[in-house]
Motif scaffolding. Structure first.
Motif, PDB file in Angstrom:
ATOM      1  N   ARG A  76       0.811  -1.209   0.000  1.00 38.01           N
ATOM      2  CA  ARG A  76       0.000   0.000   0.000  1.00 38.01           C
ATOM      3  C   ARG A  76       0.844   1.259   0.000  1.00 38.01           C
ATOM      4  O   ARG A  76       0.334   2.346  -0.245  1.00 38.01           O
ATOM      5  CB  ARG A  76      -0.964  -0.006   1.194  1.00 38.01           C
ATOM      6  N   LYS A  96      -2.275  10.021   5.239  1.00 37.62           N
ATOM      7  CA  LYS A  96      -3.440   9.659   6.041  1.00 37.62           C
ATOM      8  C   LYS A  96      -3.187  10.047   7.494  1.00 37.62           C
ATOM      9  O   LYS A  96      -2.042  10.271   7.879  1.00 37.62           O
ATOM     10  CB  LYS A  96      -3.680   8.152   5.947  1.00 37.62           C
ATOM     11  N   ASN A  98      -3.216   8.206  10.045  1.00 34.01           N
ATOM     12  CA  ASN A  98      -2.382   7.243  10.763  1.00 34.01           C
ATOM     13  C   ASN A  98      -0.931   7.218  10.255  1.00 34.01           C
ATOM     14  O   ASN A  98      -0.158   6.371  10.672  1.00 34.01           O
ATOM     15  CB  ASN A  98      -3.021   5.847  10.762  1.00 34.01           C
TER      16      ASN A  98
HETATM   17  C1  LIG Z   1      -3.933   3.608   7.893  1.00 32.90           C
HETATM   18  O1  LIG Z   1      -5.257   3.757   7.442  1.00 32.90           O
HETATM   19  C2  LIG Z   1      -5.490   3.202   6.161  1.00 32.90           C
HETATM   20  C3  LIG Z   1      -6.921   3.511   5.809  1.00 32.90           C
HETATM   21  O2  LIG Z   1      -7.172   4.878   5.952  1.00 32.90           O
HETATM   22  C4  LIG Z   1      -5.248   1.692   6.200  1.00 32.90           C
HETATM   23  O3  LIG Z   1      -5.435   1.161   4.919  1.00 32.90           O
HETATM   24  C5  LIG Z   1      -3.844   1.433   6.673  1.00 32.90           C
HETATM   25  O4  LIG Z   1      -3.640   0.046   6.841  1.00 32.90           O
HETATM   26  C6  LIG Z   1      -3.568   2.133   7.986  1.00 32.90           C
HETATM   27  N1  LIG Z   1      -2.163   1.987   8.319  1.00 32.90           N
HETATM   28  C7  LIG Z   1      -1.717   1.576   9.489  1.00 32.90           C
HETATM   29  C8  LIG Z   1      -0.265   1.507   9.686  1.00 32.90           C
HETATM   30  O5  LIG Z   1      -2.493   1.271  10.376  1.00 32.90           O
END
Ligand SMILES: *[C@@H]1O[C@H](CO)[C@@H](O)[C@H](O)[C@H]1NC(C)=O
Ligand SMILES: *[C@@H]1O[C@H](CO)[C@@H](O)[C@H](O)[C@H]1NC(C)=O
Ligand SMILES: *[C@@H]1O[C@H](CO)[C@@H](O)[C@H](O)[C@H]1NC(C)=O
Ligand SMILES: *[C@@H]1O[C@H](CO)[C@@H](O)[C@H](O)[C@H]1NC(C)=O
Ligand SMILES: *[C@@H]1O[C@H](CO)[C@@H](O)[C@H](O)[C@H]1NC(C)=O
Ligand SMILES: *[C@@H]1O[C@H](CO)[C@@H](O)[C@H](O)[C@H]1NC(C)=O
Ligand SMILES: *[C@@H]1O[C@H](CO)[C@@H](O)[C@H](O)[C@H]1NC(C)=O
Length: 296
Positions: A76, A96, A98
């Motif tokens: 991703r 994002k 996060n």
């Molecule tokens: C952060 O959020 C996205 C969706 O907004 C998600 O796909 C991704 O896995 C998340 N990353 C982490 C490190 O949690």
């Protein structure tokens, strides 16, 4: 001299000895949600073997500039990670929430005893939308409208700084904080209040609020509870009135029905009184005429 590999190596060794925090002061970065941020990495390191980027505790990217290869660990992130021309600075896009956290870059080189480390802290912020304004309780004593205006963000309200501007005809005032206390005399010229909100990446402001508009709700004294009371009382009074009228009519009906009896009973009372007084003598013509004059 400064560029010589030995002096650089010495510097790095010194940095390592003086404590890892000193040379690699944490760089604070902010990025807009959905936008991009660049982690600047500048190091005068000869013969870079590899550079490893970590986010919190997870491996993000491994780079070998000499080969060259760039390995992005998670699928991703493949589209989101890039390096500017010939530099080691990592660019992360489509940010994002996060993505906020701690980042480390480690440069490994055969010319260094310890890897060169750079730490970053990234905060991802939303572009602020229009702040919302709510009004506190309002009092209207003596023609002065007193209330509080509170400014707030519906979402993305972290690290937001609020200021208010009160624009009058003559002067304008600035007020720090999200709550603006207002005291406005009706006779005074109108004022305009605007709330400004800003976070590290953006700012926005409320639509202007006019003091006269704000205070017109309670301009006349009928306050909402009085109105409610009237709304409840008026039907009650109407019902009571109707009931009274109804009872009065009923009574009148009954009286009308009993009217002839009523007259005779009064007459007979009078008459019986007469008879009681005068013994058993019959009603005289005079008496009869008299009673007629009284009761007819
Ligand atoms: C952060 O959020 C996205 C969706 O907004 C998600 O796909 C991704 O896995 C998340 N990353 C982490 C490190 O949690
Ligand atoms: C990167 O370098 C290439 C040529 O080496 C150049 O065409 C390009 O515009 C550069 N891009 C940036 C963002 O500097
Ligand atoms: C990364 O670390 C920060 C604190 O340093 C934490 O707030 C955040 O939730 C962590 N993010 C992930 C995806 O683990
Ligand atoms: C303020 O927020 C509104 C949406 O609430 C947006 O349309 C507008 O572009 C924003 N203004 C600025 C200056 O960012
Ligand atoms: C009301 O206002 C008038 C004139 O503005 C002032 O003289 C009076 O003292 C005020 N009364 C109160 C209770 O504030
Ligand atoms: C306005 O807010 C202040 C605290 O910030 C409070 O003391 C005051 O009573 C409030 N006034 C009204 C009219 O709500
Ligand atoms: C508001 O805050 C700024 C700094 O945050 C300060 O310079 C200014 O004097 C403050 N203004 C008032 C009216 O307190």
């Amino acid at each position: 001299m400064a560029g010589s590999p030995t002096s650089l190596t010495l510097m790095y060794i010194l940095w390592q000895l003086t404590g890892s925090a000193a040379p690699e002061a944490v760089k604070e970065l902010v990025g807009p949600l959905g936008g991009a941020v660049t982690f600047p990495l500048m190091a005068n390191v000869k013969q870079v073997d590899s550079i490893v980027w970590n986010f919190n505790t997870t491996l993000l990217v491994t780079m070998q500039p000499e080969v060259p290869t760039i390995i992005v660990t998670q699928n991703r992130n493949k589209e989101r990670v890039s390096f500017l021309n010939g530099s080691y600075s990592l660019r992360l896009s489509e940010l994002k929430k996060n993505d906020s956290g701690v980042y480390h870059a480690k440069i490994y080189s055969s010319s260094l005893q310890n890897p060169f480390t750079q730490n970053y802290v990234l905060h991802v912020y939303e572009h602020l939308s229009r702040p919302k304004v709510t009004m506190g309780l309002q009092s209207n004593k003596n023609g002065t409208c007193v209330t509080n205006l509170t400014c707030h963000m519906e979402h993305g309200g972290e690290d937001v700084i609020y200021t208010w501007k009160a624009l009058g005809q003559a002067a304008s005032e600035t007020h720090n904080g999200s709550i603006l206390p207002i005291s406005w005399r009706r006779r005074e010229s109108d004022m305009t209040f605007i709330c400004f909100a800003r976070n590290p990446i953006s700012s926005n402001s409320s639509s202007p609020i006019l003091a006269s508009k704000l205070c017109e709700g309670a301009a006349g004294d009928p306050n909402p509870s009085m109105v409610l009371l009237c709304l409840l009382l008026v039907p009650c009074l109407l019902i009571l009135f109707a009931l009274g009228l109804f009872l009065w009519f009923i009574r009148r009906e009954r009286q009308e029905e009993n009217n002839p009896n009523g007259r005779s009973s009064k007459y007979s009372l009078f008459h019986s009184g007469n008879t009681q007084k005068d013994g058993k003598s019959p009603l005289t013509a005079h008496d009869a005429r008299h009673t007629k004059a009284i009761y007819l």
